[in-house]
Design a protein around this motif. Structure first.
Motif, mmCIF file in Angstrom:
data_model
loop_
_atom_site.group_PDB
_atom_site.id
_atom_site.type_symbol
_atom_site.label_atom_id
_atom_site.label_comp_id
_atom_site.label_asym_id
_atom_site.label_seq_id
_atom_site.Cartn_x
_atom_site.Cartn_y
_atom_site.Cartn_z
ATOM 1 N N ILE A 177 -3.873 10.197 0.390
ATOM 2 C CA ILE A 177 -4.895 9.522 0.054
ATOM 3 C C ILE A 177 -3.797 7.766 0.259
ATOM 4 C CG2 ILE A 177 -5.058 7.995 -2.025
ATOM 5 C CD1 ILE A 177 -5.662 10.391 -3.164
ATOM 6 N N VAL A 178 -4.939 6.847 0.917
ATOM 7 C CA VAL A 178 -4.058 5.382 1.405
ATOM 8 C C VAL A 178 -5.114 4.754 0.371
ATOM 9 C CG1 VAL A 178 -3.395 3.770 3.420
ATOM 10 C CG2 VAL A 178 -3.938 6.352 3.386
ATOM 11 N N VAL A 224 -2.001 1.834 -8.418
ATOM 12 C CA VAL A 224 -3.845 2.571 -8.166
ATOM 13 C C VAL A 224 -4.195 3.665 -8.462
ATOM 14 C CG1 VAL A 224 -6.242 3.103 -7.527
ATOM 15 C CG2 VAL A 224 -4.974 1.553 -6.597
ATOM 16 N N VAL A 225 -3.937 3.603 -10.289
ATOM 17 C CA VAL A 225 -4.332 5.398 -11.255
ATOM 18 C C VAL A 225 -5.410 6.023 -10.877
ATOM 19 C CG1 VAL A 225 -4.947 5.830 -13.594
ATOM 20 C CG2 VAL A 225 -3.947 3.768 -13.175
ATOM 21 N N TYR A 279 0.639 -0.649 -0.351
ATOM 22 C CA TYR A 279 -0.268 0.679 -0.017
ATOM 23 C C TYR A 279 1.023 1.177 -0.051
ATOM 24 C CZ TYR A 279 -3.904 -2.174 0.057
ATOM 25 O OH TYR A 279 -5.592 -3.387 0.330
ATOM 26 N N GLN A 280 0.265 2.706 -0.482
ATOM 27 C CA GLN A 280 1.154 3.649 -0.433
ATOM 28 C C GLN A 280 0.113 4.748 -0.304
ATOM 29 O OE1 GLN A 280 2.068 4.185 -4.540
ATOM 30 N NE2 GLN A 280 3.603 3.769 -4.557
ATOM 31 N N PHE A 281 0.872 6.247 0.533
ATOM 32 C CA PHE A 281 0.266 6.980 1.730
ATOM 33 C C PHE A 281 0.840 8.153 0.664
ATOM 34 C CE2 PHE A 281 -1.112 5.870 5.733
ATOM 35 C CZ PHE A 281 -1.052 4.369 5.690
ATOM 36 N N LYS A 288 0.811 10.687 -13.102
ATOM 37 C CA LYS A 288 2.279 9.821 -13.038
ATOM 38 C C LYS A 288 1.890 8.572 -11.718
ATOM 39 C CE LYS A 288 6.669 9.552 -14.927
ATOM 40 N NZ LYS A 288 8.086 9.370 -14.012
ATOM 41 N N ASN A 289 1.880 7.363 -11.756
ATOM 42 C CA ASN A 289 2.432 7.162 -10.680
ATOM 43 C C ASN A 289 3.884 7.301 -10.102
ATOM 44 O OD1 ASN A 289 -0.293 6.569 -8.960
ATOM 45 N ND2 ASN A 289 -0.926 4.287 -10.666
#
Lengths: 121, 121
Positions: B97-98, B103-104, B30-32, B116-117
């Motif tokens: 955002i978490v 996720v785009v 997961y990303q923050f 861009k991710n």
């Protein structure tokens, strides 16, 4: 029960017990938990997952075997999978924890601070 | 590069572009991400995952097909997997955002606001 707006202050007002996380939201198989901490926790790790601490109000620290870090409101930290750590706070600190559902707060260390999981508020 | 202490204000000071999430931390897969938003985003959904919005500073709203919700600093919301939503903010709002890595931001809707991710700060 899923809520659209989750207000941290409102949720923190619902409990006083320290070191006892309350679940306020779920995202996929992850949980967002609020916890009030004061004093020193137990040395432990989580073998299978990273764990995120976000300070909502106050100040806390996390002792690792090789260093100590300090966090205040508006700061977060990722504790890596398998890394031993011991959270602490001189004054009561309000914290949000993000981790997969089912993680036990004391890892495999156990002890009297081990909290019941899945307590929703 | 993994950092022990991540300060939201310091990270927000590093970019000005709106609707363009920056990754500040990773927890498992997961990303923050921090994002500055203003105006109206694109209607979209995420077919495979829930998505969490946490307001750090300011006020924002999320329009759903059947309701509108309003969030301010100290509040969060979980947008369910597959639920169409359109974030908006009158004044610039600072948001975390978490969600899972990859996720785009615009889902499959695409358009000029597609970011861009994996832009780390």
């Amino acid at each position: 029960m899923k809520q659209d707006q989750i207000n941290f202050a409102d949720k923190f007002a619902k409990f006083n017990e320290q070191w006892s996380p309350r679940v306020i939201a779920e995202m996929n198989d992850y949980q967002f938990k609020l916890v009030k901490i004061q004093g020193e926790f137990t040395w432990h790790d989580h073998k299978d997952t990273d764990e995120v601490f976000i300070v909502i109000e106050g100040e806390m620290g996390i002792e690792f075997r090789d260093r100590v870090i300090h966090l205040k409101a508006g700061e977060m930290c990722v504790v890596s999978k398998g890394e031993e750590h011991k959270p602490f706070a001189e004054q009561e600190c309000k914290v949000m924890i993000v981790e997969p559902k089912g993680v036990v707060n004391t890892g495999e260390a156990g002890g009297e601070l081990t909290a019941k999981n899945d307590v929703y508020i």
